[in-house]
Design a protein around this motif. Structure first.
Motif, short mmCIF file in Angstrom:
data_model
loop_
_atom_site.label_atom_id
_atom_site.label_comp_id
_atom_site.label_asym_id
_atom_site.label_seq_id
_atom_site.Cartn_x
_atom_site.Cartn_y
_atom_site.Cartn_z
N MET A 291 1.18 -1.23 -0.21
CA MET A 291 0.23 -0.04 -0.39
C MET A 291 0.82 1.22 0.18
O MET A 291 2.11 0.81 0.76
N VAL A 292 0.96 2.04 -0.86
CA VAL A 292 1.19 3.08 -0.73
C VAL A 292 0.89 4.35 -0.71
O VAL A 292 -0.14 5.07 -1.87
N THR A 293 1.33 5.10 -0.23
CA THR A 293 1.05 6.37 -0.32
C THR A 293 1.05 7.75 -0.75
O THR A 293 2.60 7.51 -0.56
N LEU A 294 0.83 8.51 -1.14
CA LEU A 294 1.38 10.12 -1.78
C LEU A 294 0.50 11.33 -1.53
O LEU A 294 -0.90 11.70 -1.10
N ARG A 295 1.44 12.27 -1.29
CA ARG A 295 1.16 13.40 -0.63
C ARG A 295 1.48 14.42 -1.34
O ARG A 295 3.24 14.41 -1.54
N LYS B 54 0.77 19.22 -8.59
CA LYS B 54 1.54 17.57 -9.15
C LYS B 54 0.54 16.73 -8.72
O LYS B 54 0.30 15.81 -9.56
N LEU B 55 -0.61 17.16 -8.39
CA LEU B 55 -1.66 16.49 -8.03
C LEU B 55 -2.55 15.63 -9.29
O LEU B 55 -2.99 14.86 -9.35
N ILE C 107 8.09 9.89 -6.58
CA ILE C 107 8.73 11.42 -6.10
C ILE C 107 8.44 12.19 -7.06
O ILE C 107 8.40 13.61 -6.55
N VAL C 108 8.35 12.44 -7.98
CA VAL C 108 8.96 13.60 -8.51
C VAL C 108 7.35 14.31 -8.67
O VAL C 108 7.27 15.40 -8.52
#
Length: 149
Positions: free
Chosen positions: A68-72, A77-78, A123-124
């Protein structure tokens, strides 16, 4: 919409095996094949059943890990991420969420290096956090399982 216990049992059977015959489902829930077929058709017509899909054994395809990967997302960039994520073969499910992170993804990966490369692509767009799945504890049908209510 409120479902009766028999309809809930039929949904539970379909979630366990969407290819089960009406007769097989009928034996499990105590109805005839035509009665099961009629109930399933009604659930489809009401939009309760929206489709059928295969459960895939990703490990058989070489994807040994699930995470499970979360991204802030970084400012601005969203939206670009939301377009790009559709092309990521590793992503099984992706959801926009509330809280400190904007996105949570269920992903399958082949190995540690594959995970590293996947994170490098993320990460970009923002700050990623990864949680390796060890085992599945509960299924998606817990809300309709009549035995649990």
């Amino acid at each position: 919409m409120k479902l009766d216990p028999l309809s809930k049992e039929i949904l539970n059977c379909l979630q366990e095996n969407a290819r089960a015959s009406y007769a097989e489902i009928g034996r499990k829930v105590g109805l005839t094949s035509p009665a099961v077929a009629e109930r399933i058709k009604k659930l489809e017509d009401l939009g309760v059943i929206t489709g059928y899909q295969a459960k895939i054994a990703y490990a058989k395809l070489g994807y040994q890990l699930k995470a499970m990967v979360t991204l802030r997302a970084f400012v601005g960039k969203l939206k670009p991420f939301l377009e790009q994520v559709k092309s990521y073969e590793e992503v099984i499910n992706c959801y926009r969420i509330t809280g400190n992170e904007n996105i949570i993804m269920e992903v399958v990966i082949k190995d540690q290096m594959h995970l590293e490369n996947f994170i490098d692509r993320l990460i970009v767009y923002g700050e990623a956090r990864t949680h390796i799945v060890l085992s599945k504890v509960a299924g998606s049908n817990s809300l309709i399982n009549p035995k649990k209510q």
